[in-house]
Design an enzyme around this catalytic site. Structure first.
Site, PDB file in Angstrom:
ATOM      1  N   LYS A  18      -5.728  -1.968  -1.290  1.00  0.00           N
ATOM      2  CA  LYS A  18      -6.783  -1.779  -0.134  1.00  0.00           C
ATOM      3  C   LYS A  18      -7.327  -2.849   0.236  1.00  0.00           C
ATOM      4  O   LYS A  18      -7.741  -3.104   1.511  1.00  0.00           O
ATOM      5  CB  LYS A  18      -7.746  -0.502  -0.453  1.00  0.00           C
ATOM      6  CG  LYS A  18      -8.427  -0.120   0.635  1.00  0.00           C
ATOM      7  CD  LYS A  18      -8.185   1.569   0.332  1.00  0.00           C
ATOM      8  CE  LYS A  18      -8.473   2.264   1.676  1.00  0.00           C
ATOM      9  NZ  LYS A  18      -8.157   3.507   1.664  1.00  0.00           N
TER      10      LYS A  18
ATOM     11  N   ASN B 281       0.739  12.820   3.348  1.00  0.00           N
ATOM     12  CA  ASN B 281       1.390  11.951   2.883  1.00  0.00           C
ATOM     13  C   ASN B 281       1.965  12.145   1.394  1.00  0.00           C
ATOM     14  O   ASN B 281       1.489  13.048   0.704  1.00  0.00           O
ATOM     15  CB  ASN B 281       0.551  10.547   2.676  1.00  0.00           C
ATOM     16  CG  ASN B 281      -0.098   9.677   4.178  1.00  0.00           C
ATOM     17  OD1 ASN B 281       0.828  10.055   4.966  1.00  0.00           O
ATOM     18  ND2 ASN B 281      -1.205   9.607   4.283  1.00  0.00           N
TER      19      ASN B 281
ATOM     20  N   ASP C  23     -13.380   6.369   1.810  1.00  0.00           N
ATOM     21  CA  ASP C  23     -12.431   6.094   2.964  1.00  0.00           C
ATOM     22  C   ASP C  23     -11.687   7.626   3.132  1.00  0.00           C
ATOM     23  O   ASP C  23     -11.322   7.881   4.334  1.00  0.00           O
ATOM     24  CB  ASP C  23     -11.485   5.102   2.576  1.00  0.00           C
ATOM     25  CG  ASP C  23     -10.420   5.022   3.795  1.00  0.00           C
ATOM     26  OD1 ASP C  23     -11.015   4.803   4.921  1.00  0.00           O
ATOM     27  OD2 ASP C  23      -9.487   4.873   3.505  1.00  0.00           O
ATOM     28  N   ASP C  24     -11.397   8.171   2.031  1.00  0.00           N
ATOM     29  CA  ASP C  24     -10.699   9.513   2.159  1.00  0.00           C
ATOM     30  C   ASP C  24     -11.400  10.287   2.952  1.00  0.00           C
ATOM     31  O   ASP C  24     -10.730  11.113   3.619  1.00  0.00           O
ATOM     32  CB  ASP C  24     -10.491  10.142   0.576  1.00  0.00           C
ATOM     33  CG  ASP C  24      -9.752   9.229  -0.267  1.00  0.00           C
ATOM     34  OD1 ASP C  24      -8.563   8.576   0.071  1.00  0.00           O
ATOM     35  OD2 ASP C  24     -10.060   8.729  -1.406  1.00  0.00           O
TER      36      ASP C  24
ATOM     37  N   ARG D 291      -7.255  10.416  -8.680  1.00  0.00           N
ATOM     38  CA  ARG D 291      -6.407  11.293  -7.702  1.00  0.00           C
ATOM     39  C   ARG D 291      -5.778  10.043  -6.904  1.00  0.00           C
ATOM     40  O   ARG D 291      -6.370   9.899  -6.053  1.00  0.00           O
ATOM     41  CB  ARG D 291      -7.144  12.238  -6.932  1.00  0.00           C
ATOM     42  CG  ARG D 291      -6.309  13.255  -6.286  1.00  0.00           C
ATOM     43  CD  ARG D 291      -6.703  13.293  -4.662  1.00  0.00           C
ATOM     44  NE  ARG D 291      -6.201  11.933  -4.080  1.00  0.00           N
ATOM     45  CZ  ARG D 291      -6.870  11.391  -2.960  1.00  0.00           C
ATOM     46  NH1 ARG D 291      -7.572  12.018  -2.305  1.00  0.00           N
ATOM     47  NH2 ARG D 291      -6.405  10.320  -2.187  1.00  0.00           N
TER      48      ARG D 291
ATOM     49  N   GLU E 249     -12.860   5.212  -3.845  1.00  0.00           N
ATOM     50  CA  GLU E 249     -11.300   5.213  -3.650  1.00  0.00           C
ATOM     51  C   GLU E 249     -10.794   5.942  -4.509  1.00  0.00           C
ATOM     52  O   GLU E 249     -10.695   6.023  -5.545  1.00  0.00           O
ATOM     53  CB  GLU E 249     -10.718   3.735  -3.469  1.00  0.00           C
ATOM     54  CG  GLU E 249      -9.315   3.702  -3.338  1.00  0.00           C
ATOM     55  CD  GLU E 249      -9.004   3.895  -1.890  1.00  0.00           C
ATOM     56  OE1 GLU E 249      -9.906   3.799  -0.816  1.00  0.00           O
ATOM     57  OE2 GLU E 249      -7.981   4.258  -1.528  1.00  0.00           O
ATOM     58  N   ASP E 250     -10.214   7.130  -3.819  1.00  0.00           N
ATOM     59  CA  ASP E 250      -9.213   8.202  -4.746  1.00  0.00           C
ATOM     60  C   ASP E 250      -9.938   8.734  -5.758  1.00  0.00           C
ATOM     61  O   ASP E 250      -9.400   8.754  -6.911  1.00  0.00           O
ATOM     62  CB  ASP E 250      -7.997   7.200  -5.048  1.00  0.00           C
ATOM     63  CG  ASP E 250      -6.972   6.972  -4.037  1.00  0.00           C
ATOM     64  OD1 ASP E 250      -7.243   7.784  -2.747  1.00  0.00           O
ATOM     65  OD2 ASP E 250      -5.900   6.700  -4.113  1.00  0.00           O
TER      66      ASP E 250
ATOM     67  N   TYR F   8       0.934  -1.327  -0.098  1.00  0.00           N
ATOM     68  CA  TYR F   8       0.098  -0.019  -0.046  1.00  0.00           C
ATOM     69  C   TYR F   8       0.825   1.225   0.023  1.00  0.00           C
ATOM     70  O   TYR F   8       1.950   1.108  -0.518  1.00  0.00           O
ATOM     71  CB  TYR F   8      -0.902   0.119   1.378  1.00  0.00           C
ATOM     72  CG  TYR F   8      -2.024   0.783   0.854  1.00  0.00           C
ATOM     73  CD1 TYR F   8      -2.941   0.547  -0.264  1.00  0.00           C
ATOM     74  CD2 TYR F   8      -2.283   1.989   1.531  1.00  0.00           C
ATOM     75  CE1 TYR F   8      -3.922   1.265  -0.595  1.00  0.00           C
ATOM     76  CE2 TYR F   8      -3.458   2.667   1.193  1.00  0.00           C
ATOM     77  CZ  TYR F   8      -4.262   2.429   0.155  1.00  0.00           C
ATOM     78  OH  TYR F   8      -5.300   3.161  -0.309  1.00  0.00           O
TER      79      TYR F   8
HETATM   80  P1  NAD Z   1      -7.147  17.741  -1.647  1.00  0.00           P
HETATM   81  O1  NAD Z   1      -6.381  17.918  -2.740  1.00  0.00           O
HETATM   82  O2  NAD Z   1      -8.396  17.574  -1.519  1.00  0.00           O
HETATM   83  O3  NAD Z   1      -6.794  19.124  -0.430  1.00  0.00           O
HETATM   84  C1  NAD Z   1      -5.542  19.767  -0.182  1.00  0.00           C
HETATM   85  C2  NAD Z   1      -5.941  21.001   0.362  1.00  0.00           C
HETATM   86  O4  NAD Z   1      -4.748  21.521   0.725  1.00  0.00           O
HETATM   87  C3  NAD Z   1      -6.780  21.883  -0.550  1.00  0.00           C
HETATM   88  O5  NAD Z   1      -7.800  22.495   0.289  1.00  0.00           O
HETATM   89  C4  NAD Z   1      -5.542  23.020  -0.982  1.00  0.00           C
HETATM   90  O6  NAD Z   1      -6.379  24.094  -1.229  1.00  0.00           O
HETATM   91  C5  NAD Z   1      -4.813  23.043   0.394  1.00  0.00           C
HETATM   92  N1  NAD Z   1      -3.637  23.644  -0.010  1.00  0.00           N
HETATM   93  C6  NAD Z   1      -2.908  23.451  -0.902  1.00  0.00           C
HETATM   94  N2  NAD Z   1      -1.655  24.338  -0.911  1.00  0.00           N
HETATM   95  C7  NAD Z   1      -1.858  25.061  -0.007  1.00  0.00           C
HETATM   96  C8  NAD Z   1      -0.972  25.946   0.883  1.00  0.00           C
HETATM   97  N3  NAD Z   1       0.126  26.371   0.324  1.00  0.00           N
HETATM   98  N4  NAD Z   1      -1.505  26.649   2.004  1.00  0.00           N
HETATM   99  C9  NAD Z   1      -2.544  25.895   2.758  1.00  0.00           C
HETATM  100  N5  NAD Z   1      -3.296  25.047   2.156  1.00  0.00           N
HETATM  101  C10 NAD Z   1      -2.949  24.482   0.921  1.00  0.00           C
HETATM  102  O7  NAD Z   1      -6.175  16.654  -0.678  1.00  0.00           O
HETATM  103  P2  NAD Z   1      -6.853  15.684   0.508  1.00  0.00           P
HETATM  104  O8  NAD Z   1      -7.383  14.378  -0.044  1.00  0.00           O
HETATM  105  O9  NAD Z   1      -7.742  16.522   1.185  1.00  0.00           O
HETATM  106  O10 NAD Z   1      -5.551  15.163   1.088  1.00  0.00           O
HETATM  107  C11 NAD Z   1      -4.558  16.304   1.556  1.00  0.00           C
HETATM  108  C12 NAD Z   1      -3.328  15.350   2.499  1.00  0.00           C
HETATM  109  O11 NAD Z   1      -3.707  14.794   3.391  1.00  0.00           O
HETATM  110  C13 NAD Z   1      -2.693  14.643   1.112  1.00  0.00           C
HETATM  111  O12 NAD Z   1      -1.189  14.845   1.432  1.00  0.00           O
HETATM  112  C14 NAD Z   1      -3.144  13.146   1.836  1.00  0.00           C
HETATM  113  O13 NAD Z   1      -2.078  12.260   1.646  1.00  0.00           O
HETATM  114  C15 NAD Z   1      -3.396  13.449   3.136  1.00  0.00           C
HETATM  115  N6  NAD Z   1      -4.234  12.442   3.846  1.00  0.00           N
HETATM  116  C16 NAD Z   1      -3.908  11.742   4.875  1.00  0.00           C
HETATM  117  C17 NAD Z   1      -4.555  10.677   5.610  1.00  0.00           C
HETATM  118  C18 NAD Z   1      -4.357  10.131   6.909  1.00  0.00           C
HETATM  119  O14 NAD Z   1      -3.200  10.539   7.187  1.00  0.00           O
HETATM  120  N7  NAD Z   1      -4.832   9.003   7.153  1.00  0.00           N
HETATM  121  C19 NAD Z   1      -5.730  10.208   4.918  1.00  0.00           C
HETATM  122  C20 NAD Z   1      -6.277  11.079   3.864  1.00  0.00           C
HETATM  123  C21 NAD Z   1      -5.337  12.091   3.352  1.00  0.00           C
END
Ligand code: NAD
Length: 562
Positions: free
Chosen positions: A182, A417, A276-277, A164, A253-254, A111
């Site tokens: 997954k 991540n 899940d996201d 994505r 997913e994604d 994964y």
């Molecule tokens: P997304 O693309 O939907 O959201 C990203 C957000 O970050 C957007 O609102 C964007 O405007 C904002 N952003 C971008 N540049 C920025 C900056 N310079 N300053 C402030 N904000 C900024 O992505 P997502 O699905 O919400 O995922 C976001 C992150 O969370 C990813 O890195 C993902 O890997 C991580 N994530 C972690 C977990 C976990 O740890 N369990 C689960 C899901 C997602």
């Protein structure tokens, strides 16, 4: 279809000896039934296996040793991934035994993060097909195509449109790797029966020009569908899947945000499904916060929470925390006022003059616009800071120390991540706060020695939550997945953090106990389904025992000829 029902192990607890229809090479070439050198003397006699396998009968333990030797010989992570997938295609019991015994080591290979590289290389490392593809050129035939899958009973379908994949963007049909990975975690962590899982790609095209021009890319080589055409194709898939496998849980997913939220809204009350996201991430983060509050004291509803990143993960987490605050007595609107979201343009406010995406509107503040995180922290004095922005280094020393000025034990979760995207490292957070921070990452961080004390950063990994939720929902035959299920999953997970973990600032339990965790989450999910009257299966007396009896174990079950 009757023949196929005989092909696989249906229920280990009910059938200590498994009747099998296959013999000889057919048995060896069926990865769900294959034992390789592990077939017993009796099986070799009865099932036409003499001469087809080497003479010495191997135990599963010995086979695991061989897998380990071969695994260690692989010098790159991608080679390890390919090796694991080849084993997956050859002998599923052995694959899951090895995976489960080495879960923390192997999960990053099958994964995130390595599955990301595997998806990027999908057309180049492809060896055999696993799962099902539904593509634009086959529209109108999805229901018929589903008959090509041999199983009549499916518990969990993981479906992606590849738009994505992790933080890697549009990978089109190459996103299949993520659905496969997954589902491997569903089987390993929650004991979902392997033959009841189905990885799916909805190939709606790709906007990734590199893929379109790659002669080895395996998907449709046109732009993505959009608008009604897109939603119609998803609907054809959902309708057909519901008809073919009425009890199956569909996990989205994604998907990119513009589709993830609308699809969840469209189907969540009609179909057994979740994202899940959005929901899994919300649940695991809430669990971490509840664990943090066991260290810092205070009620959830008293927290001031700043989010850097207002995407699907950030909003999903906030919605889950709001549910927790509401349970403590706040109104939804009051709860939402305890959040400050910052996106790429700055503080999300109603006053800043741009058109906000729908999912941000509930959290938009009527306050004055502030462009930068540091100023927001100065003004808000948050107790909790969440990073979901994929902007490495954005939690600077100034930001963390400003937070620590106002709060003795700041809670900082850098959840982006992979590790290279993390808003700050665990080491930085401990050093900048003299060890006061309660830190968790989205990716794993090594323990940190600071001033003679060892801190062990927790990892807000969704795999704590989604396998147990899937298991619970399928075991009780839930008609839909509700937010309350993710909420109780979070509470269950938080309650399973041992006290001695809290003294070293660890807010998640060990992944070594994942099966116990998943079983307990499944029980909590079933309880919700029974309370809400949405379970199809009558409540058993001892729910935990029942749930555990439904979990697949990676052991060789003796076979007999039918
Ligand atoms: P997304 O693309 O939907 O959201 C990203 C957000 O970050 C957007 O609102 C964007 O405007 C904002 N952003 C971008 N540049 C920025 C900056 N310079 N300053 C402030 N904000 C900024 O992505 P997502 O699905 O919400 O995922 C976001 C992150 O969370 C990813 O890195 C993902 O890997 C991580 N994530 C972690 C977990 C976990 O740890 N369990 C689960 C899901 C997602």
């Amino acid at each position: 279809m009757k023949r196929h029902l005989k092909r696989y192990i249906v229920d280990q607890s009910a059938e200590p000896v498994q009747p099998v229809a296959e013999r000889g090479l057919d048995l060896i070439h069926n990865p769900i039934l294959n034992k390789g050198s592990g077939f017993s003397e009796k099986e070799r006699d009865e099932l036409g296996l003499r001469g087809l396998v080497p003479p010495r009968v191997m135990s599963l333990e010995n086979q695991v040793k061989r897998v380990r030797e071969n695994y260690n010989r692989k010098t790159t992570d991608l080679e390890k991934y390919i090796f694991m997938e080849s084993l997956h295609a050859r002998n599923e019991t052995l694959y899951y035994r090895f995976l489960l015994e080495n879960l923390e080591e192997i999960t990053p290979i099958i994964y995130t993060p390595v599955v990301g590289t595997a998806c990027q290389q999908f057309g180049h490392i492809f060896r055999f097909a696993r799962g099902m593809y539904f593509s634009t050129s086959e529209r109108g035939q999805f229901r018929k195509i589903m008959n090509h899958w041999p199983e009549d009973e499916i518990d969990i379908i993981v479906v992606t449109d590849g738009s994505r994949i992790l933080g890697l963007g549009d990978l089109g049909a190459s996103g299949m790797g993520i659905s496969i990975g997954k589902l491997a975690l569903y089987v390993a962590c929650a004991g979902i029966y392997l033959h009841k899982t189905l990885p799916v790609v909805l190939d709606v095209g790709t906007n990734n020009e590199d893929l379109i021009s790659d002669p080895l890319y395996l998907g449709e080589t046109h732009k993505r569908l959009s608008g009604d055409e897109y939603y119609d194709m998803v609907d054809e898939f959902v309708t057909a899947a519901r008809d073919r496998w009425p009890l199956a849980l569909i996990q989205w997913e994604d998907f990119t945000n513009d589709h993830a939220f609308p699809l969840l809204e469209k189907y969540r009350d009609k179909v057994l499904c979740f994202n899940d996201d959005i929901q899994g991430t919300g649940s695991v983060a809430l669990a971490g916060i509840l664990g943090s509050l066991r260290i810092t004291g205070g009620k959830l509803s008293e927290q001031r929470i700043v989010f850097l990143g207002a995407g699907s993960a950030g909003i999903g987490i906030a919605d889950m925390i709001v549910a927790g605050m509401v349970e403590e007595g706040l109104l939804v609107e009051e709860a939402r006022r305890r959040f400050w979201f910052i996106d790429s343009r700055g503080l999300v406010t109603t006053t800043r003059g741009d058109k906000l995406a729908d999912h941000k509107i509930p959290y938009a503040r009527d306050d004055e616009f502030i462009p930068a995180l540091l100023e927001v922290v100065e003004k808000v004095k948050p107790t909790i800071l969440m990073g979901l922005s994929s902007q490495p280094g954005s939690f600077t020393k100034e930001v963390i120390q400003e937070m620590n000025k106002h709060v003795d034990r700041p809670v900082v979760f850098a959840l982006s991540n992979p590790t290279s995207k993390s808003e700050c490292t665990a080491e930085q957070a401990y050093a900048w706060t003299d060890g006061a921070v309660v830190f968790a990452g989205g990716s794993p961080f090594d323990p940190v020695e600071y001033n003679g004390k060892t801190y062990v950063p927790g990892q807000g990994n969704n795999m704590y939550i989604f396998p147990g939720v899937g298991l619970g929902a399928t075991v009780c035959g839930a008609k839909k997945i509700t937010d309350s299920m993710f909420f109780v999953a979070a509470k269950t997970l938080a309650s399973m953090v041992p006290d001695d973990f809290l003294t070293r600032s660890t807010v998640y339990p060990s992944l070594k106990n994942i099966r116990e965790i998943s079983a307990n989450i499944a029980v909590a999910v079933c309880e919700v389904a029974y309370d809400e009257g949405i379970a199809r299966i009558e409540r058993p007396d001892n729910l935990l025992e029942y749930v555990k009896s439904k979990m697949f174990q990676p052991v060789y079950v003796p076979y007999e000829a039918v």
